[in-house]
Design a protein around this motif. Structure first.
Motif, PDB file in Angstrom:
ATOM      1  N   THR A 186       2.732  -1.792  -1.869  1.00 59.64           N
ATOM      2  CA  THR A 186       2.378  -2.525  -0.655  1.00 59.64           C
ATOM      3  C   THR A 186       3.499  -2.380   0.377  1.00 59.64           C
ATOM      4  O   THR A 186       4.655  -2.210   0.026  1.00 59.64           O
ATOM      5  N   THR A 187       3.136  -2.443   1.588  1.00 56.31           N
ATOM      6  CA  THR A 187       4.109  -2.356   2.686  1.00 56.31           C
ATOM      7  C   THR A 187       3.942  -3.582   3.566  1.00 56.31           C
ATOM      8  O   THR A 187       2.823  -3.908   3.987  1.00 56.31           O
ATOM      9  N   GLY A 219       8.997  -2.807   4.785  1.00 57.32           N
ATOM     10  CA  GLY A 219       9.477  -2.864   3.411  1.00 57.32           C
ATOM     11  C   GLY A 219       8.342  -2.600   2.421  1.00 57.32           C
ATOM     12  O   GLY A 219       7.187  -2.922   2.684  1.00 57.32           O
ATOM     13  N   THR A 220       8.665  -1.973   1.330  1.00 59.04           N
ATOM     14  CA  THR A 220       7.655  -1.664   0.330  1.00 59.04           C
ATOM     15  C   THR A 220       8.030  -2.275  -1.012  1.00 59.04           C
ATOM     16  O   THR A 220       9.205  -2.492  -1.306  1.00 59.04           O
ATOM     17  N   ALA A 221       7.021  -2.504  -1.770  1.00 53.64           N
ATOM     18  CA  ALA A 221       7.203  -2.984  -3.143  1.00 53.64           C
ATOM     19  C   ALA A 221       6.110  -2.345  -3.993  1.00 53.64           C
ATOM     20  O   ALA A 221       5.011  -2.080  -3.516  1.00 53.64           O
TER      21      ALA A 221
END
Length: 181
Positions: free
Chosen positions: A13-14, A19-21
């Motif tokens: 996800t962004t 930021g991404t995770a």
């Protein structure tokens, strides 16, 4: 997913700031359990005792069985076998490639003894199932011949005997057509 196996699922996800995770999970998919058909022998009943006269010809034994396929499958084969005989029993089988099939026939058995009938069905899903029944043929002695005694009148001696005498008795045996007397 259509095949059994181990799979990995990754979700990334962004957020609005860039930021991404990510999260990763592994899981397994197993093939569905293939259920076998059910088989029922309807004749002869288990434990049946068939009596025949010793010295008579072979005994005819009728048999019948039914197979029902599991959901989503069809019956592709249905055969019967008998202990002490090689090969499949000659049977009339109806309903192959449907959900229910039946088989029936008659087998000629020459000797007394205990026999096991096995019915085996195959399903289109690659499974098989069997059922068995046991029956016994026993021999009994033949009945005695039917004979009758026909009494005949005494022989006339043509004279009178007063001192001591005997009275001849005559009879004949009638044994009918079998001559067994």
């Amino acid at each position: 997913l259509t095949a059994a196996g181990t799979y990995t699922l990754t979700v990334t996800t962004t957020d609005s700031n860039g930021g991404t995770a990510s999260a990763t999970r592994s899981f397994s998919v197993t093939a569905p359990v293939q259920l076998p058909p059910t088989v029922t022998i309807t004749a002869p009943a288990n434990g049946t005792v068939i009596t025949r006269v010793a010295g008579s010809g072979p005994t005819s034994v009728s048999f019948s069985y039914t197979a029902k396929a599991a959901a989503g499958s069809k019956i592709t084969s249905l055969v019967g076998t008998l202990s002490g005989r090689s090969g499949n029993l000659p049977a009339t089988v109806t309903g192959l490639n449907t959900a229910t099939a039946t088989g029936s026939g008659t087998v000629s058995i020459a000797n007394a003894g205990t026999y096991t009938l096995t019915a085996t069905a195959g399903g289109s899903n690659g499974t098989t199932a069997s059922a068995t029944t046991t029956f016994t043929i026993v021999e009994v002695a033949p009945p005695p011949p039917a004979c009758s005694v026909n009494w005949l009148p005494p022989i006339s001696l043509g004279r009178t005997i007063t001192v001591s005498c005997y009275l001849p008795i005559k009879f004949e045996l009638d044994c009918g057509n079998d001559g067994g007397c």
